[in-house]
Design an enzyme around this catalytic site. Structure first.
Site, mmCIF file in Angstrom:
data_model
loop_
_atom_site.group_PDB
_atom_site.id
_atom_site.type_symbol
_atom_site.label_atom_id
_atom_site.label_comp_id
_atom_site.label_asym_id
_atom_site.label_seq_id
_atom_site.Cartn_x
_atom_site.Cartn_y
_atom_site.Cartn_z
ATOM 1 N N GLN A 192 0.750 -1.279 -0.148
ATOM 2 C CA GLN A 192 -0.019 -0.033 -0.057
ATOM 3 C C GLN A 192 0.789 1.459 0.008
ATOM 4 O O GLN A 192 0.522 2.440 -0.788
ATOM 5 C CB GLN A 192 -0.924 0.003 1.290
ATOM 6 C CG GLN A 192 -1.780 1.232 1.462
ATOM 7 C CD GLN A 192 -2.685 1.091 2.569
ATOM 8 O OE1 GLN A 192 -3.603 0.438 2.280
ATOM 9 N NE2 GLN A 192 -2.509 1.454 3.585
ATOM 10 N N GLU A 235 -3.680 9.407 -0.621
ATOM 11 C CA GLU A 235 -2.995 10.087 0.555
ATOM 12 C C GLU A 235 -1.885 11.209 -0.234
ATOM 13 O O GLU A 235 -0.972 11.582 0.573
ATOM 14 C CB GLU A 235 -2.118 9.291 1.486
ATOM 15 C CG GLU A 235 -3.343 8.343 2.134
ATOM 16 C CD GLU A 235 -2.613 7.552 3.231
ATOM 17 O OE1 GLU A 235 -1.557 7.618 3.490
ATOM 18 O OE2 GLU A 235 -3.461 6.889 3.846
ATOM 19 N N GLU A 316 4.767 -2.069 8.155
ATOM 20 C CA GLU A 316 3.249 -2.112 8.810
ATOM 21 C C GLU A 316 2.466 -3.368 8.234
ATOM 22 O O GLU A 316 2.430 -3.667 6.931
ATOM 23 C CB GLU A 316 2.761 -0.997 8.613
ATOM 24 C CG GLU A 316 1.574 -0.729 9.042
ATOM 25 C CD GLU A 316 0.822 0.721 8.970
ATOM 26 O OE1 GLU A 316 1.745 1.657 8.953
ATOM 27 O OE2 GLU A 316 -0.291 0.843 8.924
ATOM 28 N N ASP A 343 -1.298 -2.618 12.555
ATOM 29 C CA ASP A 343 -2.448 -1.687 12.362
ATOM 30 C C ASP A 343 -3.876 -2.262 12.279
ATOM 31 O O ASP A 343 -4.427 -2.545 13.309
ATOM 32 C CB ASP A 343 -2.069 -0.802 10.946
ATOM 33 C CG ASP A 343 -3.225 0.155 10.483
ATOM 34 O OD1 ASP A 343 -4.200 0.213 11.087
ATOM 35 O OD2 ASP A 343 -3.387 0.332 9.143
ATOM 36 N N LYS A 368 -4.928 4.963 15.620
ATOM 37 C CA LYS A 368 -5.852 5.620 14.994
ATOM 38 C C LYS A 368 -7.194 5.740 15.914
ATOM 39 O O LYS A 368 -7.809 4.864 16.020
ATOM 40 C CB LYS A 368 -6.386 4.971 13.574
ATOM 41 C CG LYS A 368 -5.258 4.879 12.454
ATOM 42 C CD LYS A 368 -5.828 3.896 11.528
ATOM 43 C CE LYS A 368 -4.728 3.799 10.220
ATOM 44 N NZ LYS A 368 -5.152 2.477 9.552
ATOM 45 N N ARG A 397 -6.058 8.561 8.524
ATOM 46 C CA ARG A 397 -6.509 7.707 7.724
ATOM 47 C C ARG A 397 -6.490 8.280 6.085
ATOM 48 O O ARG A 397 -6.136 9.275 5.920
ATOM 49 C CB ARG A 397 -8.033 7.705 8.098
ATOM 50 C CG ARG A 397 -8.642 7.203 9.388
ATOM 51 C CD ARG A 397 -8.012 5.995 10.093
ATOM 52 N NE ARG A 397 -8.141 4.605 9.189
ATOM 53 C CZ ARG A 397 -8.692 3.694 9.332
ATOM 54 N NH1 ARG A 397 -9.391 3.514 10.462
ATOM 55 N NH2 ARG A 397 -8.790 2.598 8.782
ATOM 56 N N SER A 398 -6.766 7.180 5.343
ATOM 57 C CA SER A 398 -6.653 7.677 3.693
ATOM 58 C C SER A 398 -7.867 8.637 3.495
ATOM 59 O O SER A 398 -7.843 9.504 2.597
ATOM 60 C CB SER A 398 -6.833 6.359 2.907
ATOM 61 O OG SER A 398 -7.721 5.475 3.250
ATOM 62 N N LYS A 419 2.283 9.359 10.992
ATOM 63 C CA LYS A 419 2.182 8.943 9.444
ATOM 64 C C LYS A 419 0.760 9.598 9.040
ATOM 65 O O LYS A 419 -0.511 9.459 9.437
ATOM 66 C CB LYS A 419 1.636 7.485 9.578
ATOM 67 C CG LYS A 419 1.918 6.852 7.938
ATOM 68 C CD LYS A 419 1.915 5.344 8.091
ATOM 69 C CE LYS A 419 0.538 4.946 8.142
ATOM 70 N NZ LYS A 419 -0.025 3.780 7.342
HETATM 71 C C1 2PG Z 1 -3.209 2.761 6.819
HETATM 72 C C2 2PG Z 1 -4.180 3.642 6.646
HETATM 73 C C3 2PG Z 1 -3.473 5.219 6.281
HETATM 74 P P1 2PG Z 1 -6.500 3.491 5.862
HETATM 75 O O1 2PG Z 1 -3.528 1.485 6.304
HETATM 76 O O2 2PG Z 1 -2.228 2.734 7.756
HETATM 77 O O3 2PG Z 1 -2.279 4.893 5.475
HETATM 78 O O4 2PG Z 1 -4.938 3.438 5.540
HETATM 79 O O5 2PG Z 1 -6.970 4.702 6.497
HETATM 80 O O6 2PG Z 1 -7.193 3.005 4.413
HETATM 81 O O7 2PG Z 1 -6.929 2.209 6.589
HETATM 82 MG MG MG Z 2 -2.070 0.620 7.506
#
Ligand code: 2PG
Ligand code: MG
Length: 461
Positions: A192, A235, A316, A343, A368, A397-398, A419
């Site tokens: 990702q 992002e 990650e 995560d 998060k 978040r994305s 991040k």
């Molecule tokens: C992640 C986040 C941020 P998402 O996976 O760490 O990059 O993505 O908010 O889509 O979960």
């Molecule tokens: Mg992640």
């Protein structure tokens, strides 16, 4: 003295709570809450993920196909107005722990499925903003006051937890998304995010300037090589249709060198593999490898090789959120020399983090707010990470907005790393810019990136 019949009202007494549906950086509906106290008001907007973990708190959407593709959040907004507001009016917004306790109790479910974590988090954060405003202090000061007294004991304390600098306020090392794949860019890379970390920078500002230079050098290189260098993912990272993952790493290394910096010394690399989204019942399906199915062991071998060959210091979600055996193995093999961030694995949830610590899985946790749904639970998980010697990383978040709360949170708690995404698109820059503002204040400007010596790559492991 107050006149008879009136009592002096606390400036942090909640008078009124409003909520509304706004839009995030992907044009998807999200919740904003505005909370009014006698002495001031505050508001917060809730972010939203794309590569979400199955154990995250519930993001309540309308699922009414007649409006906004079913993604509306009017039910969550209504829950704030009709259920949460009547219960919280009259309460003290400065008592964050009590506000969050009431919110969880009112919801009554494990994953906040009844009222929605988006409704609950909006209120939780708006209360913090309003309490700060009513007390005439900045949000970062208020968050630090909330953070300091939280104490957790998980019975698995690491010796590192007694280091005095851990959790003291300061500016985080930014982990900056440069090339995007996976669910954030829609092209062909399975992994990702390919990120750059200015580990050798003397200050936060200098580190960010390096990253901006690298970002622009990368754009030029990608364009010159015939890739759509200027097309960016969710992002702000570039989303070129590269042949394979190694090419992304090589482009990034070349851009670092082009601006006169040393890979592994000045700037190290990280990858958010986000493996949950390409994990199937039969294994890990890699489009980049012609749709081959890989086992956890094969992926671990790949990461073992890459982290010796390239200055990659952090991985990650290298494996999926249910692959505890794979996680145990990768932690055993790489955990002594590479940061392994959970995560989707931990979803900012104290119970899941405890399970990870007990099973010696990962050595770092992504934080998060909307994965768990209240500020107090987030702070508690963060304290737990410190207690266990797991490095926390505050994350956006994305799907984001102009709300910059996480910048203040990272500084107030001294989390050490943040991040946010790339250095393009205003929902990302709003947060970097807030960190730059905070860097002007001596009480907050300790550069924690400098202390992360472990991120200097020694090339061998
Ligand atoms: C992640 C986040 C941020 P998402 O996976 O760490 O990059 O993505 O908010 O889509 O979960
Ligand atoms: Mg992640």
């Amino acid at each position: 003295m107050n006149s008879p019949g009136t009592s002096k009202r606390s400036p942090t007494r909640i008078d009124r709570i409003l909520a509304r549906e706004l839009f995030d950086s992907r044009g998807k509906p999200t919740v904003e809450v505005e909370l009014f106290c006698s002495g001031g008001s505050g508001r917060a907007i809730v972010p939203s993920g794309a590569s979400t973990g199955q154990y995250e708190a519930c993001e309540l959407r309308d699922h009414d196909a007649r409006r906004l593709g079913g993604a509306g959040v009017s039910r969550a907004v209504q829950n704030v107005l009709s259920e949460i507001s009547p219960r919280l009016v009259g309460q003290d917004a400065a008592d964050q722990a009590e506000i969050d306790r009431v919110l969880c109790e009112l919801d009554g479910t494990v994953n906040k499925t009844r009222l929605g974590a988006n409704a609950i988090l909006g209120v939780s954060l708006a209360a913090a903003h309003a309490a700060a405003a009513a007390a005439h202090i900045s949000l970062v000061d208020h968050l630090h006051q909330l953070w300091k007294p939280i104490s957790v004991s998980i019975g698995l304390e690491s010796p590192a937890a007694s280091q005095p600098t851990l959790g003291a306020p300061g500016l985080p090392l930014p982990m900056v998304n440069m090339i995007s794949g996976g669910l954030h860019a829609g092209q062909n890379l399975d992994f990702q995010d390919f990120l750059a970390l200015p580990v050798g920078a003397p200050t936060f500002r200098q580190g960010l300037e390096w990253i901006v230079d690298i970002y622009h050098a990368l754009a030029t290189r990608l364009t010159a090589a015939g890739y759509e260098g200027c097309l960016v993912g969710d992002e702000g990272g570039f989303g070129p249709r590269l042949g394979d993952h190694e090419q992304a790493i090589e482009f990034l290394l070349a851009a670092i060198e082009q601006v006169g910096l040393r890979p592994g010394v000045d700037v190290s690399l990280a990858i958010d593999v986000a493996a949950t989204h390409f994990h199937t019942a039969d294994g890990y399906r890699l489009n980049c490898q012609r749709g081959e199915l890989w086992s956890a062991g094969q992926l671990i071998d790949l990461f073992d090789r890459w982290t010796r060959q390239y200055p990659i210091v952090s991985l990650e979600d290298p494996l999926s959120d249910d692959d505890w055996d794979g996680w145990r193995e990768i932690t055993m093999r790489l955990g002594g020399r590479v940061q392994l961030i959970g995560d989707d694995l931990f979803v900012t949830n104290g119970a899941r983090l405890r399970q990870g610590v007990e099973n010696r899985v990962a050595n770092s946790v992504l934080i998060k707010l909307n994965q768990i749904g209240t500020l107090t639970e987030t702070l508690t998980t963060l304290k737990m990470a410190f207690a266990a010697g797991y490095a926390p990383v505050i994350s956006a978040r994305s799907g984001e907005t102009e709300d910059v709360t996480i910048a203040d949170l990272a500084v107030a708690t001294g989390a050490g790393q943040i991040k946010i995404g790339s250095v393009a698109r205003s929902e990302r820059l709003a947060k970097y810019n807030q960190l730059l503002r905070l860097s002007e204040r001596t009480e907050w400007n300790t550069w924690l990136g400098k202390e992360l010596w472990r991120f200097r790559w020694n090339g061998a492991g």
